[in-house]
Design a protein around this motif. Sequence first.
Motif, PDB file in Angstrom:
ATOM      1  N   ARG A   1      -7.397   0.272   3.159  1.00  0.00           N
ATOM      2  CA  ARG A   1      -8.044  -0.825   2.400  1.00  0.00           C
ATOM      3  C   ARG A   1      -7.049  -1.507   1.733  1.00  0.00           C
ATOM      4  O   ARG A   1      -7.017  -3.054   1.505  1.00  0.00           O
ATOM      5  N   ARG A   2      -6.103  -1.059   1.038  1.00  0.00           N
ATOM      6  CA  ARG A   2      -5.209  -1.572   0.125  1.00  0.00           C
ATOM      7  C   ARG A   2      -4.139  -2.539   0.706  1.00  0.00           C
ATOM      8  O   ARG A   2      -3.690  -3.246  -0.074  1.00  0.00           O
ATOM      9  N   GLU A   3      -4.233  -2.500   1.786  1.00  0.00           N
ATOM     10  CA  GLU A   3      -3.205  -3.320   2.802  1.00  0.00           C
ATOM     11  C   GLU A   3      -3.582  -4.774   2.937  1.00  0.00           C
ATOM     12  O   GLU A   3      -3.189  -5.528   3.249  1.00  0.00           O
ATOM     13  N   LYS A   4      -4.925  -5.070   2.619  1.00  0.00           N
ATOM     14  CA  LYS A   4      -5.682  -6.447   2.599  1.00  0.00           C
ATOM     15  C   LYS A   4      -6.136  -6.659   1.000  1.00  0.00           C
ATOM     16  O   LYS A   4      -6.287  -5.774  -0.019  1.00  0.00           O
ATOM     17  N   PRO A   5      -6.155  -7.787   0.776  1.00  0.00           N
ATOM     18  CA  PRO A   5      -6.844  -8.249  -0.504  1.00  0.00           C
ATOM     19  C   PRO A   5      -8.076  -7.439  -0.925  1.00  0.00           C
ATOM     20  O   PRO A   5      -9.119  -7.254   0.054  1.00  0.00           O
ATOM     21  N   MET A   6      -8.569  -7.000  -2.095  1.00  0.00           N
ATOM     22  CA  MET A   6      -9.722  -6.181  -2.254  1.00  0.00           C
ATOM     23  C   MET A   6     -10.427  -7.084  -3.355  1.00  0.00           C
ATOM     24  O   MET A   6     -11.570  -6.556  -3.861  1.00  0.00           O
TER      25      MET A   6
ATOM     26  N   ILE B   1       1.442  14.551  -7.208  1.00  0.00           N
ATOM     27  CA  ILE B   1       0.463  15.258  -6.881  1.00  0.00           C
ATOM     28  C   ILE B   1       0.437  16.502  -6.051  1.00  0.00           C
ATOM     29  O   ILE B   1       1.492  16.554  -5.321  1.00  0.00           O
ATOM     30  N   SER B   2      -0.057  17.321  -6.233  1.00  0.00           N
ATOM     31  CA  SER B   2       0.388  18.971  -5.754  1.00  0.00           C
ATOM     32  C   SER B   2      -0.254  18.872  -4.096  1.00  0.00           C
ATOM     33  O   SER B   2      -1.063  18.016  -3.687  1.00  0.00           O
ATOM     34  N   GLN B   3       0.577  19.606  -3.523  1.00  0.00           N
ATOM     35  CA  GLN B   3       0.407  19.813  -1.843  1.00  0.00           C
ATOM     36  C   GLN B   3      -1.100  20.248  -1.849  1.00  0.00           C
ATOM     37  O   GLN B   3      -1.637  19.605  -0.817  1.00  0.00           O
ATOM     38  N   ASP B   4      -1.483  21.000  -2.552  1.00  0.00           N
ATOM     39  CA  ASP B   4      -2.935  21.455  -2.381  1.00  0.00           C
ATOM     40  C   ASP B   4      -3.957  20.199  -2.494  1.00  0.00           C
ATOM     41  O   ASP B   4      -4.854  20.012  -1.745  1.00  0.00           O
ATOM     42  N   ALA B   5      -3.667  19.442  -3.477  1.00  0.00           N
ATOM     43  CA  ALA B   5      -4.494  18.254  -3.827  1.00  0.00           C
ATOM     44  C   ALA B   5      -4.250  17.104  -2.777  1.00  0.00           C
ATOM     45  O   ALA B   5      -5.344  16.500  -2.076  1.00  0.00           O
ATOM     46  N   ARG B   6      -3.109  17.022  -1.947  1.00  0.00           N
ATOM     47  CA  ARG B   6      -2.957  15.985  -1.081  1.00  0.00           C
ATOM     48  C   ARG B   6      -3.683  16.457  -0.126  1.00  0.00           C
ATOM     49  O   ARG B   6      -4.132  15.625   0.765  1.00  0.00           O
ATOM     50  N   GLN B   7      -3.679  17.621   0.221  1.00  0.00           N
ATOM     51  CA  GLN B   7      -4.367  18.127   1.688  1.00  0.00           C
ATOM     52  C   GLN B   7      -6.085  18.104   1.343  1.00  0.00           C
ATOM     53  O   GLN B   7      -6.583  17.711   2.375  1.00  0.00           O
ATOM     54  N   ARG B   8      -6.397  18.314   0.376  1.00  0.00           N
ATOM     55  CA  ARG B   8      -7.609  18.658  -0.185  1.00  0.00           C
ATOM     56  C   ARG B   8      -8.384  17.091   0.252  1.00  0.00           C
ATOM     57  O   ARG B   8      -9.588  16.840   0.683  1.00  0.00           O
ATOM     58  N   TYR B   9      -7.527  16.158  -0.522  1.00  0.00           N
ATOM     59  CA  TYR B   9      -8.158  14.769  -0.348  1.00  0.00           C
ATOM     60  C   TYR B   9      -7.584  13.762   0.480  1.00  0.00           C
ATOM     61  O   TYR B   9      -7.582  12.538   0.243  1.00  0.00           O
ATOM     62  N   ALA B  10      -6.949  14.201   1.495  1.00  0.00           N
ATOM     63  CA  ALA B  10      -6.177  13.223   2.515  1.00  0.00           C
ATOM     64  C   ALA B  10      -6.938  12.263   3.033  1.00  0.00           C
ATOM     65  O   ALA B  10      -6.575  11.100   3.095  1.00  0.00           O
TER      66      ALA B  10
ATOM     67  N   ALA C   1       0.771  -1.309   0.040  1.00  0.00           N
ATOM     68  CA  ALA C   1       0.049  -0.095  -0.088  1.00  0.00           C
ATOM     69  C   ALA C   1       0.860   1.329   0.023  1.00  0.00           C
ATOM     70  O   ALA C   1       0.543   2.194  -0.558  1.00  0.00           O
ATOM     71  N   GLN C   2       1.949   1.179   0.782  1.00  0.00           N
ATOM     72  CA  GLN C   2       2.897   2.366   0.919  1.00  0.00           C
ATOM     73  C   GLN C   2       3.336   2.438  -0.524  1.00  0.00           C
ATOM     74  O   GLN C   2       3.655   3.846  -1.075  1.00  0.00           O
ATOM     75  N   ALA C   3       3.847   1.431  -1.259  1.00  0.00           N
ATOM     76  CA  ALA C   3       4.635   1.630  -2.549  1.00  0.00           C
ATOM     77  C   ALA C   3       3.812   2.292  -3.568  1.00  0.00           C
ATOM     78  O   ALA C   3       3.914   3.152  -4.450  1.00  0.00           O
TER      79      ALA C   3
ATOM     80  N   GLN D   1      -9.723  10.753   1.943  1.00  0.00           N
ATOM     81  CA  GLN D   1      -9.948   9.710   1.000  1.00  0.00           C
ATOM     82  C   GLN D   1      -8.826   8.853   0.571  1.00  0.00           C
ATOM     83  O   GLN D   1      -8.965   7.731   0.544  1.00  0.00           O
ATOM     84  N   PHE D   2      -7.571   9.721   0.537  1.00  0.00           N
ATOM     85  CA  PHE D   2      -6.472   9.013   0.147  1.00  0.00           C
ATOM     86  C   PHE D   2      -6.028   7.975   1.197  1.00  0.00           C
ATOM     87  O   PHE D   2      -5.608   6.739   0.992  1.00  0.00           O
ATOM     88  N   SER D   3      -6.154   8.351   2.648  1.00  0.00           N
ATOM     89  CA  SER D   3      -5.637   7.442   3.695  1.00  0.00           C
ATOM     90  C   SER D   3      -6.859   6.398   3.753  1.00  0.00           C
ATOM     91  O   SER D   3      -6.396   5.180   4.024  1.00  0.00           O
ATOM     92  N   ALA D   4      -8.001   6.441   3.445  1.00  0.00           N
ATOM     93  CA  ALA D   4      -8.923   5.397   3.670  1.00  0.00           C
ATOM     94  C   ALA D   4      -8.763   4.438   2.475  1.00  0.00           C
ATOM     95  O   ALA D   4      -8.542   3.028   2.825  1.00  0.00           O
ATOM     96  N   PHE D   5      -8.328   4.894   1.531  1.00  0.00           N
ATOM     97  CA  PHE D   5      -8.126   3.952   0.243  1.00  0.00           C
ATOM     98  C   PHE D   5      -6.968   3.032   0.647  1.00  0.00           C
ATOM     99  O   PHE D   5      -6.920   2.057   0.499  1.00  0.00           O
TER     100      PHE D   5
END
Length: 290
Positions: free
Chosen positions: A279-284, A261-270, A250-252, A272-276
């Motif tokens: 979930r990616r740490e396990k089979p989907m 991704i721009s810093q603004d986008a990373r902050q705005r969608y932080a 998941a980290q890779a 949702q990104f973290s939640a995804f």
Amino acid sequence: MRALLLALSLTLPASAAAQAVMTWLMPDLPPASIRARNQPGAGITDAQIAYVQGRWPQVQHRFLYANLKRSWTMLDAGEQACYSFTLINAERMQRAHIVETGLLPPLQLVARAEVAAALPLNAGGEVDLPRLLAMPELRGLVSEKRSFGAQLDAALRHRPPNSTLKQTAIASYGESILSKMLLSRADYTIDYDFVLAYYKARHPKLSELRSFPIAGNAEPIKLGFACPRTDWGKATARKLDGLLASKEGAQALRSSVDKWISQDARQRYAEQFSAFYRRREKPMLARVEP
């Protein structure tokens, strides 16, 4: 030679576990993939495949560069190859077994810094696109051959007669349009945040351009590997999904996207990104349809 290699790979046994060759269909579209001597370079899917290669040495990984239409034609025909960078939607989920590999910000409004203060923004800092299209003092430029999704396409089609948005048939529309904006020949366009980041890295003068979210178009986009809807495709998708299902995986995957991704986008969608990626740490694909 590439066609011969692909033909040979398609004659191998249908079992993913027994296959000797893994053929990847690659887009020639930086920074999704940055082609280097017909091999993956430093793009998003390049890094993701490199992670898979390191954990699946039992097969030989081969790469065939093909445009979007050709890649999906091959998948629809059931050929034993997987497309490495698909933006996921409901229609594509029906056509292929898809392994989710990342999350991208949705299409953004890219504008010259000089006009940023004039953009019609709502309380959330999002651009009101219909209002913008009705502002004759701001000039837009987009590719006439490009689709931006049902909602944005509808807004562009229904722009008022006095709109100064123009459509162009120029090639290499991403870089070409951004360059025209630097020359003040256009004030705004629509593109992906990660595409803008790539061209900013290549052309420092593009740092003058800014990206803004578009109201009503705030849902991040999932991307992934797409394999054909065959027994081979299902087995291969499950194999790839399992190789990615760990904290390290998941980290890779996150790192492969975050650098573009721009810093603004990373902050705005932080959130949702973290939640995804949690979930990616396990089979989907545990509930994938047969």
